[in-house]
Design a protein around this motif. Structure first.
Motif, mmCIF file in Angstrom:
data_model
loop_
_atom_site.group_PDB
_atom_site.id
_atom_site.type_symbol
_atom_site.label_atom_id
_atom_site.label_comp_id
_atom_site.label_asym_id
_atom_site.label_seq_id
_atom_site.Cartn_x
_atom_site.Cartn_y
_atom_site.Cartn_z
ATOM 1 N N THR A 197 -9.798 -15.298 63.670
ATOM 2 C CA THR A 197 -9.148 -16.256 62.781
ATOM 3 C C THR A 197 -8.109 -17.054 63.567
ATOM 4 O O THR A 197 -7.770 -16.703 64.697
ATOM 5 C CB THR A 197 -8.438 -15.542 61.610
ATOM 6 O OG1 THR A 197 -7.312 -14.812 62.142
ATOM 7 C CG2 THR A 197 -9.369 -14.588 60.901
ATOM 8 N N VAL A 198 -7.600 -18.091 62.942
ATOM 9 C CA VAL A 198 -6.486 -18.813 63.559
ATOM 10 C C VAL A 198 -5.246 -17.923 63.492
ATOM 11 O O VAL A 198 -5.105 -17.097 62.579
ATOM 12 C CB VAL A 198 -6.240 -20.151 62.835
ATOM 13 C CG1 VAL A 198 -7.417 -21.086 63.023
ATOM 14 C CG2 VAL A 198 -5.978 -19.938 61.357
ATOM 15 N N PRO A 199 -4.319 -18.046 64.443
ATOM 16 C CA PRO A 199 -3.186 -17.110 64.545
ATOM 17 C C PRO A 199 -2.334 -16.998 63.295
ATOM 18 O O PRO A 199 -1.851 -15.919 62.962
ATOM 19 C CB PRO A 199 -2.375 -17.682 65.715
ATOM 20 C CG PRO A 199 -3.364 -18.451 66.530
ATOM 21 C CD PRO A 199 -4.338 -19.024 65.552
ATOM 22 N N GLU A 200 -2.130 -18.103 62.568
ATOM 23 C CA GLU A 200 -1.195 -18.057 61.435
ATOM 24 C C GLU A 200 -1.825 -17.511 60.156
ATOM 25 O O GLU A 200 -1.187 -17.468 59.105
ATOM 26 C CB GLU A 200 -0.638 -19.459 61.154
ATOM 27 C CG GLU A 200 -1.679 -20.510 60.826
ATOM 28 C CD GLU A 200 -2.237 -21.204 62.054
ATOM 29 O OE1 GLU A 200 -2.833 -22.286 61.904
ATOM 30 O OE2 GLU A 200 -2.059 -20.665 63.171
ATOM 31 N N THR A 201 -3.070 -17.051 60.219
ATOM 32 C CA THR A 201 -3.753 -16.552 59.022
ATOM 33 C C THR A 201 -3.114 -15.270 58.516
ATOM 34 O O THR A 201 -2.747 -14.386 59.299
ATOM 35 C CB THR A 201 -5.239 -16.291 59.342
ATOM 36 O OG1 THR A 201 -5.848 -17.517 59.754
ATOM 37 C CG2 THR A 201 -5.966 -15.767 58.121
ATOM 38 N N ASP A 202 -3.003 -15.165 57.200
ATOM 39 C CA ASP A 202 -2.515 -13.943 56.565
ATOM 40 C C ASP A 202 -3.698 -12.979 56.429
ATOM 41 O O ASP A 202 -4.453 -13.012 55.455
ATOM 42 C CB ASP A 202 -1.926 -14.257 55.187
ATOM 43 C CG ASP A 202 -1.274 -13.037 54.539
ATOM 44 O OD1 ASP A 202 -1.548 -11.908 54.991
ATOM 45 O OD2 ASP A 202 -0.500 -13.209 53.584
ATOM 46 N N LYS A 203 -3.862 -12.107 57.425
ATOM 47 C CA LYS A 203 -5.022 -11.211 57.449
ATOM 48 C C LYS A 203 -4.992 -10.208 56.308
ATOM 49 O O LYS A 203 -6.040 -9.776 55.822
ATOM 50 C CB LYS A 203 -5.096 -10.495 58.800
ATOM 51 C CG LYS A 203 -5.288 -11.441 59.975
ATOM 52 C CD LYS A 203 -5.380 -10.668 61.276
ATOM 53 C CE LYS A 203 -5.464 -11.614 62.455
ATOM 54 N NZ LYS A 203 -4.278 -12.473 62.574
ATOM 55 N N SER A 204 -3.800 -9.811 55.897
ATOM 56 C CA SER A 204 -3.695 -8.869 54.795
ATOM 57 C C SER A 204 -4.289 -9.453 53.518
ATOM 58 O O SER A 204 -5.035 -8.779 52.792
ATOM 59 C CB SER A 204 -2.230 -8.484 54.567
ATOM 60 O OG SER A 204 -2.105 -7.622 53.458
ATOM 61 N N GLN A 205 -3.985 -10.711 53.258
ATOM 62 C CA GLN A 205 -4.522 -11.372 52.070
ATOM 63 C C GLN A 205 -6.033 -11.539 52.162
ATOM 64 O O GLN A 205 -6.759 -11.281 51.193
ATOM 65 C CB GLN A 205 -3.863 -12.738 51.895
ATOM 66 C CG GLN A 205 -4.370 -13.511 50.667
ATOM 67 C CD GLN A 205 -3.740 -14.883 50.537
ATOM 68 O OE1 GLN A 205 -2.850 -15.238 51.307
ATOM 69 N NE2 GLN A 205 -4.199 -15.673 49.584
ATOM 70 N N LEU A 206 -6.522 -11.955 53.337
ATOM 71 C CA LEU A 206 -7.961 -12.131 53.507
ATOM 72 C C LEU A 206 -8.695 -10.816 53.313
ATOM 73 O O LEU A 206 -9.741 -10.762 52.657
ATOM 74 C CB LEU A 206 -8.267 -12.697 54.898
ATOM 75 C CG LEU A 206 -7.849 -14.137 55.183
ATOM 76 C CD1 LEU A 206 -8.323 -14.550 56.561
ATOM 77 C CD2 LEU A 206 -8.392 -15.087 54.133
ATOM 78 N N SER A 207 -8.163 -9.745 53.892
ATOM 79 C CA SER A 207 -8.804 -8.441 53.768
ATOM 80 C C SER A 207 -8.846 -7.992 52.309
ATOM 81 O O SER A 207 -9.867 -7.491 51.824
ATOM 82 C CB SER A 207 -8.059 -7.406 54.616
ATOM 83 O OG SER A 207 -8.647 -6.123 54.469
ATOM 84 N N ALA A 208 -7.744 -8.172 51.594
ATOM 85 C CA ALA A 208 -7.680 -7.755 50.189
ATOM 86 C C ALA A 208 -8.700 -8.519 49.351
ATOM 87 O O ALA A 208 -9.421 -7.923 48.526
ATOM 88 C CB ALA A 208 -6.272 -7.963 49.647
ATOM 89 N N GLU A 209 -8.788 -9.832 49.552
ATOM 90 C CA GLU A 209 -9.720 -10.630 48.761
ATOM 91 C C GLU A 209 -11.165 -10.317 49.122
ATOM 92 O O GLU A 209 -12.050 -10.290 48.260
ATOM 93 C CB GLU A 209 -9.417 -12.115 48.945
ATOM 94 C CG GLU A 209 -8.049 -12.520 48.401
ATOM 95 C CD GLU A 209 -7.988 -13.975 48.008
ATOM 96 O OE1 GLU A 209 -9.062 -14.593 47.840
ATOM 97 O OE2 GLU A 209 -6.878 -14.500 47.864
ATOM 98 N N TYR A 210 -11.421 -10.083 50.411
ATOM 99 C CA TYR A 210 -12.780 -9.738 50.821
ATOM 100 C C TYR A 210 -13.239 -8.467 50.122
ATOM 101 O O TYR A 210 -14.337 -8.407 49.550
ATOM 102 C CB TYR A 210 -12.859 -9.561 52.339
ATOM 103 C CG TYR A 210 -14.158 -8.921 52.791
ATOM 104 C CD1 TYR A 210 -15.306 -9.684 52.995
ATOM 105 C CD2 TYR A 210 -14.238 -7.542 52.995
ATOM 106 C CE1 TYR A 210 -16.499 -9.094 53.384
ATOM 107 C CE2 TYR A 210 -15.422 -6.952 53.384
ATOM 108 C CZ TYR A 210 -16.557 -7.721 53.573
ATOM 109 O OH TYR A 210 -17.737 -7.125 53.948
ATOM 110 N N PHE A 211 -12.407 -7.426 50.166
ATOM 111 C CA PHE A 211 -12.829 -6.147 49.596
ATOM 112 C C PHE A 211 -12.838 -6.179 48.068
ATOM 113 O O PHE A 211 -13.598 -5.428 47.441
ATOM 114 C CB PHE A 211 -11.958 -5.012 50.125
ATOM 115 C CG PHE A 211 -12.379 -4.557 51.495
ATOM 116 C CD1 PHE A 211 -13.559 -3.870 51.675
ATOM 117 C CD2 PHE A 211 -11.603 -4.850 52.606
ATOM 118 C CE1 PHE A 211 -13.973 -3.472 52.938
ATOM 119 C CE2 PHE A 211 -11.996 -4.448 53.869
ATOM 120 C CZ PHE A 211 -13.190 -3.750 54.041
#
Length: 467
Positions: free
Chosen positions: A273-287
């Motif tokens: 991902t791009v560096p500034e991405t909120d990975k926690s949010q992406l992971s939560a929405e994916y699951f």
């Protein structure tokens, strides 16, 4: 006589406490706290990058000081300083920092954020689960060190030696510095008696990383969104959920960089991902999406896949390939999901530790190969079954469109679900449809049907020929 006894008792208690004897640790801390009153006070001070080399630190107060990358080499009487709420509170860590010698020592699960270990000998040391984020490990010797699940966010490894290190699930990021790292090979798992050299990289034991190669090998898989599945794996649900995530967050520029089977039933999907991405949010929405899809029936999933484009099927095939072939590792971008339609061909990137399985080699299947088959290729009985089943399905779809709108994907899914229900409840029709599918499959029926819902319905019926 009593005075002499008190003197000897005081000497004994001091010796025990300063030696770190368990029963006297509190006495030691109390004694040091009293002794530091009136001494040099660095309490809560900012000592980032400070250098105390050779300093005498008796009776100095470092309580809660910011000791990020502070140098303590060859300091004297640091054990007589007050070091509460810092990594110096651990006697073994103090010894390491003073002597620069950590060979074969264990620092598992310790909080060592910001520690200064430049040039230190850490061969065969163990940092399993330790936090070394923002630490200075420049020119340190980490040969054969155990770095399993070690957190290294922002850690400076410039010039360090990592040959033979065990880096299973270590926590490196885009801020981890690997400039000039010296490394001939690493191991991706901890050793066992049965396998003392587990998953060596490079795979060929006759080869080693050339100067600078290790940084190039490891960097593409940093700063990734790691989607770890440990509750059973559903390739179709993974494909749909990831495709939806890429569509919902185009600015994240999601790119799959690795797929890996873990153990018997677990699966890891890594996406850059791009560096500034909120990975926690992406992971939560994916699951959230993935778990909601897992409870759907196979027919409902097929309807969703048919409503989408071929990208989901391709990604599903890639996941299944990775599950069947545990050596499916990729250290370069496989493909941007949102540009698949512009690149319908295969994948050409290099892969470390396995083989690349291109899109072209995975997308072929018996259904697609039979698209151009004509109904005239079948026996008279098969032609009759196909014609009758097609006529019944065509009539059913035309009836349903009178009462079920089909303007949106959800409305189409509802209409198809009702069609499936009616086919299931009509024994004669179900038998006829199954016979037609056995005779020619979904593609043969598609040749005979003309309706906007036909692709979605036939996708849901795919597999009925096995009934």
């Amino acid at each position: 006589m009593s005075a002499v006894a008190w003197v000897f008792l005081g000497v004994y208690l001091s010796w025990r406490s300063l030696s770190g004897y368990k029963n006297f640790v509190l006495i030691q801390k109390f004694s040091i706290a009293i002794a530091t009153i009136g001494g040099t006070n660095f309490q809560r001070a900012n000592l980032v990058d400070a250098d105390f080399t050779h300093a005498v630190l008796k009776n100095t107060n470092f309580t809660a000081a910011n000791v990020t990358r502070t140098c303590w080499l060859n300091t004297k009487q640091l054990d007589l300083a007050r070091v509460d709420q810092t990594y110096l509170d651990n006697s073994q860590v103090r010894k390491l920092l003073i002597t620069g010698e950590g060979h074969d020592k264990s620092f598992d699960h310790l909080f060592l954020r910001g520690i200064y270990l430049r040039g230190v000998n850490l061969t065969e040391a163990s940092f399993i689960g330790a936090d070394l984020s923002e630490a200075s490990l420049q020119d340190a010797n980490l040969s054969r060190a155990k770095l399993k699940q070690t957190q290294l966010d922002g850690t400076d490894l410039t010039g360090a030696c990592l040959t033979g290190a065990y880096i299973e699930d270590w926590g490196i990021t885009s801020d981890t510095k690997f400039d000039g790292v010296r490394c001939e090979y690493v191991y991706m798992h901890l050793p066992t008696k049965e396998n003392p050299d587990p998953l060596r990289k490079p795979d060929n034991r006759q080869e080693v990383f050339a100067d600078g190669d290790f940084g190039d090998f490891i960097k593409p898989i940093v700063d990734t969104l790691d989607l770890y599945h440990n509750q059973g794996v559903d390739p179709r649900a993974i494909a749909i959920a990831f495709k939806k995530l890429a569509e919902d967050y185009p600015d994240a520029e999601l790119e799959i960089v690795a797929m890996e089977k873990r153990g018997e039933n677990n699966f890891l999907l890594r996406a850059k991902t791009v560096p500034e991405t909120d990975k926690s949010q992406l992971s939560a929405e994916y699951f959230d999406t993935y778990n909601s899809l897992k409870v759907l029936s196979q027919q409902e999933l097929k309807v969703l896949i048919a409503e989408k484009d071929i990208q989901i099927r391709r990604l599903e095939n890639m996941v299944m390939t990775a599950l069947e072939r545990p050596s499916f590792y990729s250290n370069t971008s496989i493909e941007k999901l949102n540009t698949m339609t512009n690149n319908p061909g295969g994948i050409s990137q290099n892969v470390s530790g396995g083989q690349v399985y291109g899109m072209q080699s995975m997308q072929g299947n018996q259904n697609e190969q039979s698209i151009n088959n004509s109904i005239t290729n079948y026996t008279p009985e098969q032609r009759q079954n196909l014609a009758e089943a097609a006529a019944d399905i065509q009539q059913l779809l035309q009836q349903l469109e009178q009462t079920y709108p089909t303007n949106t994907p959800l409305e189409k899914q509802v209409a198809v679900t009702e069609a499936l229900r009616q086919i299931e409840s009509n024994t004669t029709l179900k038998t006829r449809v199954i016979g037609a599918l056995k005779a020619g499959g979904t593609e043969a029926l598609k040749e005979l049907l003309d309706h906007p819902l036909v692709n979605i319905l036939l996708a849901a019926l795919d597999g009925w020929q096995e009934v």
